[in-house]
Motif scaffolding. Structure first.
Motif, PDB file in Angstrom:
ATOM      1  N   TYR A 188       0.828  -1.205   0.000  1.00 24.71           N
ATOM      2  CA  TYR A 188       0.000   0.000   0.000  1.00 24.71           C
ATOM      3  C   TYR A 188       0.864   1.257   0.000  1.00 24.71           C
ATOM      4  O   TYR A 188       2.095   1.192   0.112  1.00 24.71           O
ATOM      5  CB  TYR A 188      -0.931  -0.016   1.218  1.00 24.71           C
ATOM      6  CG  TYR A 188      -1.976  -1.112   1.158  1.00 24.71           C
ATOM      7  CD1 TYR A 188      -3.221  -0.878   0.588  1.00 24.71           C
ATOM      8  CD2 TYR A 188      -1.702  -2.393   1.653  1.00 24.71           C
ATOM      9  CE1 TYR A 188      -4.181  -1.877   0.516  1.00 24.71           C
ATOM     10  CE2 TYR A 188      -2.645  -3.398   1.580  1.00 24.71           C
ATOM     11  CZ  TYR A 188      -3.893  -3.139   1.007  1.00 24.71           C
ATOM     12  OH  TYR A 188      -4.826  -4.139   0.929  1.00 24.71           O
ATOM     13  N   CYS A 189       0.186   2.388  -0.114  1.00 33.90           N
ATOM     14  CA  CYS A 189       0.874   3.688  -0.105  1.00 33.90           C
ATOM     15  C   CYS A 189       0.668   4.414   1.218  1.00 33.90           C
ATOM     16  O   CYS A 189       0.856   5.632   1.290  1.00 33.90           O
ATOM     17  CB  CYS A 189       0.359   4.560  -1.254  1.00 33.90           C
ATOM     18  SG  CYS A 189       0.661   3.870  -2.882  1.00 33.90           S
ATOM     19  N   THR A 190       0.273   3.709   2.262  1.00 30.38           N
ATOM     20  CA  THR A 190       0.079   4.333   3.564  1.00 30.38           C
ATOM     21  C   THR A 190       1.429   4.761   4.140  1.00 30.38           C
ATOM     22  O   THR A 190       2.482   4.263   3.710  1.00 30.38           O
ATOM     23  CB  THR A 190      -0.606   3.361   4.548  1.00 30.38           C
ATOM     24  OG1 THR A 190       0.260   2.234   4.765  1.00 30.38           O
ATOM     25  CG2 THR A 190      -1.940   2.877   4.003  1.00 30.38           C
ATOM     26  N   PRO A 191       1.429   5.674   5.107  1.00 28.98           N
ATOM     27  CA  PRO A 191       2.685   6.127   5.714  1.00 28.98           C
ATOM     28  C   PRO A 191       3.535   5.003   6.308  1.00 28.98           C
ATOM     29  O   PRO A 191       4.738   5.189   6.505  1.00 28.98           O
ATOM     30  CB  PRO A 191       2.207   7.098   6.801  1.00 28.98           C
ATOM     31  CG  PRO A 191       0.940   7.656   6.260  1.00 28.98           C
ATOM     32  CD  PRO A 191       0.283   6.493   5.563  1.00 28.98           C
ATOM     33  N   LEU A 192       2.935   3.855   6.572  1.00 26.02           N
ATOM     34  CA  LEU A 192       3.706   2.728   7.099  1.00 26.02           C
ATOM     35  C   LEU A 192       4.734   2.242   6.085  1.00 26.02           C
ATOM     36  O   LEU A 192       5.705   1.561   6.445  1.00 26.02           O
ATOM     37  CB  LEU A 192       2.771   1.571   7.471  1.00 26.02           C
ATOM     38  CG  LEU A 192       1.830   1.812   8.650  1.00 26.02           C
ATOM     39  CD1 LEU A 192       0.891   0.627   8.830  1.00 26.02           C
ATOM     40  CD2 LEU A 192       2.622   2.058   9.929  1.00 26.02           C
ATOM     41  N   TYR A 193       4.543   2.605   4.820  1.00 22.13           N
ATOM     42  CA  TYR A 193       5.469   2.199   3.759  1.00 22.13           C
ATOM     43  C   TYR A 193       6.381   3.345   3.321  1.00 22.13           C
ATOM     44  O   TYR A 193       7.196   3.169   2.417  1.00 22.13           O
ATOM     45  CB  TYR A 193       4.685   1.693   2.543  1.00 22.13           C
ATOM     46  CG  TYR A 193       4.022   0.355   2.750  1.00 22.13           C
ATOM     47  CD1 TYR A 193       4.633  -0.830   2.346  1.00 22.13           C
ATOM     48  CD2 TYR A 193       2.771   0.261   3.357  1.00 22.13           C
ATOM     49  CE1 TYR A 193       4.025  -2.063   2.525  1.00 22.13           C
ATOM     50  CE2 TYR A 193       2.144  -0.970   3.536  1.00 22.13           C
ATOM     51  CZ  TYR A 193       2.776  -2.126   3.127  1.00 22.13           C
ATOM     52  OH  TYR A 193       2.176  -3.354   3.309  1.00 22.13           O
ATOM     53  N   PHE A 194       6.253   4.514   3.947  1.00 18.56           N
ATOM     54  CA  PHE A 194       7.059   5.665   3.553  1.00 18.56           C
ATOM     55  C   PHE A 194       8.539   5.437   3.861  1.00 18.56           C
ATOM     56  O   PHE A 194       8.885   4.854   4.887  1.00 18.56           O
ATOM     57  CB  PHE A 194       6.609   6.928   4.289  1.00 18.56           C
ATOM     58  CG  PHE A 194       5.333   7.534   3.758  1.00 18.56           C
ATOM     59  CD1 PHE A 194       4.597   6.917   2.756  1.00 18.56           C
ATOM     60  CD2 PHE A 194       4.861   8.734   4.263  1.00 18.56           C
ATOM     61  CE1 PHE A 194       3.428   7.473   2.275  1.00 18.56           C
ATOM     62  CE2 PHE A 194       3.689   9.305   3.793  1.00 18.56           C
ATOM     63  CZ  PHE A 194       2.967   8.680   2.793  1.00 18.56           C
ATOM     64  N   THR A 195       9.388   5.924   2.971  1.00 18.70           N
ATOM     65  CA  THR A 195      10.825   5.918   3.233  1.00 18.70           C
ATOM     66  C   THR A 195      11.174   7.141   4.091  1.00 18.70           C
ATOM     67  O   THR A 195      10.349   8.044   4.272  1.00 18.70           O
ATOM     68  CB  THR A 195      11.623   5.984   1.920  1.00 18.70           C
ATOM     69  OG1 THR A 195      11.360   7.250   1.284  1.00 18.70           O
ATOM     70  CG2 THR A 195      11.231   4.843   0.987  1.00 18.70           C
ATOM     71  N   GLU A 196      12.401   7.173   4.582  1.00 19.53           N
ATOM     72  CA  GLU A 196      12.839   8.323   5.383  1.00 19.53           C
ATOM     73  C   GLU A 196      12.792   9.609   4.565  1.00 19.53           C
ATOM     74  O   GLU A 196      12.400  10.667   5.065  1.00 19.53           O
ATOM     75  CB  GLU A 196      14.252   8.080   5.914  1.00 19.53           C
ATOM     76  CG  GLU A 196      14.331   6.940   6.922  1.00 19.53           C
ATOM     77  CD  GLU A 196      15.750   6.646   7.353  1.00 19.53           C
ATOM     78  OE1 GLU A 196      16.644   7.471   7.046  1.00 19.53           O
ATOM     79  OE2 GLU A 196      15.981   5.612   8.000  1.00 19.53           O
ATOM     80  N   ASP A 197      13.184   9.529   3.304  1.00 15.53           N
ATOM     81  CA  ASP A 197      13.159  10.718   2.447  1.00 15.53           C
ATOM     82  C   ASP A 197      11.729  11.199   2.222  1.00 15.53           C
ATOM     83  O   ASP A 197      11.458  12.408   2.188  1.00 15.53           O
ATOM     84  CB  ASP A 197      13.824  10.430   1.098  1.00 15.53           C
ATOM     85  CG  ASP A 197      15.335  10.289   1.217  1.00 15.53           C
ATOM     86  OD1 ASP A 197      15.887  10.802   2.217  1.00 15.53           O
ATOM     87  OD2 ASP A 197      15.942   9.675   0.332  1.00 15.53           O
ATOM     88  N   GLU A 198      10.807  10.268   2.071  1.00 22.82           N
ATOM     89  CA  GLU A 198       9.403  10.640   1.847  1.00 22.82           C
ATOM     90  C   GLU A 198       8.803  11.294   3.084  1.00 22.82           C
ATOM     91  O   GLU A 198       8.065  12.278   2.986  1.00 22.82           O
ATOM     92  CB  GLU A 198       8.592   9.404   1.440  1.00 22.82           C
ATOM     93  CG  GLU A 198       8.898   8.938   0.020  1.00 22.82           C
ATOM     94  CD  GLU A 198       8.281   7.582  -0.303  1.00 22.82           C
ATOM     95  OE1 GLU A 198       8.085   7.306  -1.500  1.00 22.82           O
ATOM     96  OE2 GLU A 198       8.016   6.797   0.640  1.00 22.82           O
ATOM     97  N   ILE A 199       9.124  10.773   4.257  1.00 25.74           N
ATOM     98  CA  ILE A 199       8.579  11.341   5.489  1.00 25.74           C
ATOM     99  C   ILE A 199       9.139  12.739   5.725  1.00 25.74           C
ATOM    100  O   ILE A 199       8.450  13.624   6.258  1.00 25.74           O
ATOM    101  CB  ILE A 199       8.859  10.418   6.699  1.00 25.74           C
ATOM    102  CG1 ILE A 199       7.834  10.653   7.827  1.00 25.74           C
ATOM    103  CG2 ILE A 199      10.236  10.596   7.251  1.00 25.74           C
ATOM    104  CD1 ILE A 199       6.512  10.037   7.578  1.00 25.74           C
ATOM    105  N   LYS A 200      10.371  12.968   5.285  1.00 26.47           N
ATOM    106  CA  LYS A 200      10.981  14.286   5.472  1.00 26.47           C
ATOM    107  C   LYS A 200      10.336  15.346   4.578  1.00 26.47           C
ATOM    108  O   LYS A 200      10.393  16.539   4.870  1.00 26.47           O
ATOM    109  CB  LYS A 200      12.480  14.211   5.204  1.00 26.47           C
ATOM    110  CG  LYS A 200      13.259  13.484   6.305  1.00 26.47           C
ATOM    111  CD  LYS A 200      14.741  13.380   5.964  1.00 26.47           C
ATOM    112  CE  LYS A 200      15.505  12.643   7.067  1.00 26.47           C
ATOM    113  NZ  LYS A 200      16.940  12.482   6.715  1.00 26.47           N
ATOM    114  N   LEU A 201       9.725  14.921   3.473  1.00 25.46           N
ATOM    115  CA  LEU A 201       9.043  15.855   2.586  1.00 25.46           C
ATOM    116  C   LEU A 201       7.828  16.496   3.254  1.00 25.46           C
ATOM    117  O   LEU A 201       7.328  17.525   2.799  1.00 25.46           O
ATOM    118  CB  LEU A 201       8.596  15.136   1.303  1.00 25.46           C
ATOM    119  CG  LEU A 201       9.703  14.682   0.339  1.00 25.46           C
ATOM    120  CD1 LEU A 201       9.109  13.865  -0.799  1.00 25.46           C
ATOM    121  CD2 LEU A 201      10.470  15.879  -0.194  1.00 25.46           C
TER     122      LEU A 201
END
Length: 381
Positions: A188-201
């Protein structure tokens, strides 16, 4: 619910044949990491900022370590599209009529439902009986039943119960819901799958803190149940006992988070949660709720929220959710969202010399001294 649920409860099936075993050393390393994860996730961090980011990075690192250690235990991906015909056949065999809808891959949306004929507003297009739904009640009737009776978290949190129910059924080759499970997304595309770079955005957005908390909560839940499965005799017959990976739990939680819906209990006395096959493939658009539960027929009925032409995608309204809520809980944003809003907290400053008097006056007027206000970008409620 059905015969297979009862059969599973009496004699749970063995885990799927692709299940592998970790060595004793690997198991110990996983357990040690899980213990660290539970400790970190149990420490309260009350304020957003550097400390919260530091904690998130620590949790993320431990989660990635667990994922890597368990890499040989993951359930292999399936070809969703290849399994659609069997899924439709399963629906038909259980009384679901699908003559006015078809499954189609829409650019930018993924799989959804396509109208096979013209639909007018309020036309019924899908009726799903309770017997094909995965619910908290079918979870109680399954191999999870004994554990539910002992564990307060499962009793109090139906979403977690559904997630573990889904995981158990996924590991049972002859599960009644196998045709449904085999057409669910692999990730899925939920935040549980976010990378560190994506969360920093997301820096500067309150959503970033929500994403931190989501990973922290799910990691804590995983660590809790992992240790529970290792130590509690009641869990000895669970098909996920020896192959309960963070990757699989993340998948199950995301499935439930993005697809669950409220339904009444069989006697109509309470509202609970369930997964509704086929209906849950509808994508989101602006509008109003057009799904209702018919207690007389014991089915979920869905009606067209507007006119749909043959060949068009049939969308439904997920509810009055902001884009922030859609991102955190569904893994997407909707640019045309009429219900998008931002929250602003207004109240009396703690440094105000008249805070006590002002608070007393507001209380007498039935108002809170501090509360959230919402500014909508489109239509307000």
């Amino acid at each position: 619910m059905g015969k297979k649920s009862k059969k599973n409860k009496e004699k749970p099936a063995a885990a799927s044949p692709e299940h592998k075993e970790l060595s004793k050393g690997e198991k110990k390393e996983v357990l040690d990491t899980v213990n660290q994860l539970l400790e970190v996730c149990s420490n309260p961090v009350n304020a957003a900022g550097p400390k919260e980011l530091e904690e998130y990075m620590k949790i993320k690192a431990l989660v990635e370590k667990v994922i890597n250690l368990q890499s040989g235990l993951y359930t292999p991906a399936v070809d969703r599209e290849k399994n659609f015909p069997g899924f439709i056949e399963w629906l038909h065999s259980n009384g679901v009529e699908t003559s006015v809808v078809d499954i189609k891959n829409f650019p930018g949306c993924g799989y959804g439902l396509q109208a096979t004929k013209d639909l007018k507003e309020a036309d019924p297009f899908l009726t799903i009986p309770r017997k094909v739904m995965m619910t908290t009640q079918t979870a109680r009737d399954s191999v999870l039943g004994p554990l539910i009776g002992q564990d307060k978290m499962l009793q109090a949190m139906p979403s977690i119960l559904l997630a573990l129910h889904l995981l158990c059924e996924k590991k049972i080759p002859e599960s009644f819901w196998k045709p449904y499970i085999d057409v669910l997304p692999d990730s899925y595309c939920t935040p549980l799958y976010f990378t560190e770079d994506e969360i920093k955005l997301l820096k500067g957005s309150p959503v970033q803190s929500d994403c931190y908390n989501q990973l922290k909560n799910i990691a804590r839940q995983y660590a809790y149940f992992y240790r529970l499965f290792q130590n509690l005799p009641t869990t000895s017959k669970l098909p996920i006992k020896d192959c309960f990976t963070f990757e699989d739990y993340r998948w199950a939680v995301s499935t439930v988070m993005t697809r669950q819906n409220q339904i009444p209990t069989p006697d109509g006395s309470k509202i609970t949660f369930g997964l509704i096959p086929m209906w849950d493939m509808c994508n989101h658009c602006n509008g109003t709720i057009t799904t209702d539960y018919n207690m007389e027929s014991d089915c979920s009925d869905c009606f067209a929220l507007k006119e749909f032409k043959q060949g068009e995608q049939i969308s439904i309204f997920y509810g009055a959710r902001s884009n922030a809520e859609l991102l955190v809980h569904n893994g997407f944003v909707y640019p045309e969202n009429d219900m998008d809003r931002t929250a602003i907290k207004l109240g009396i400053s703690k440094s105000d010399s008249l805070i006590d008097k002002k608070t007393k006056l507001l209380t007498a007027l039935g108002l809170a001294p501090s509360r959230m206000f919402f500014i909508y970008s489109g239509k307000s409620l």
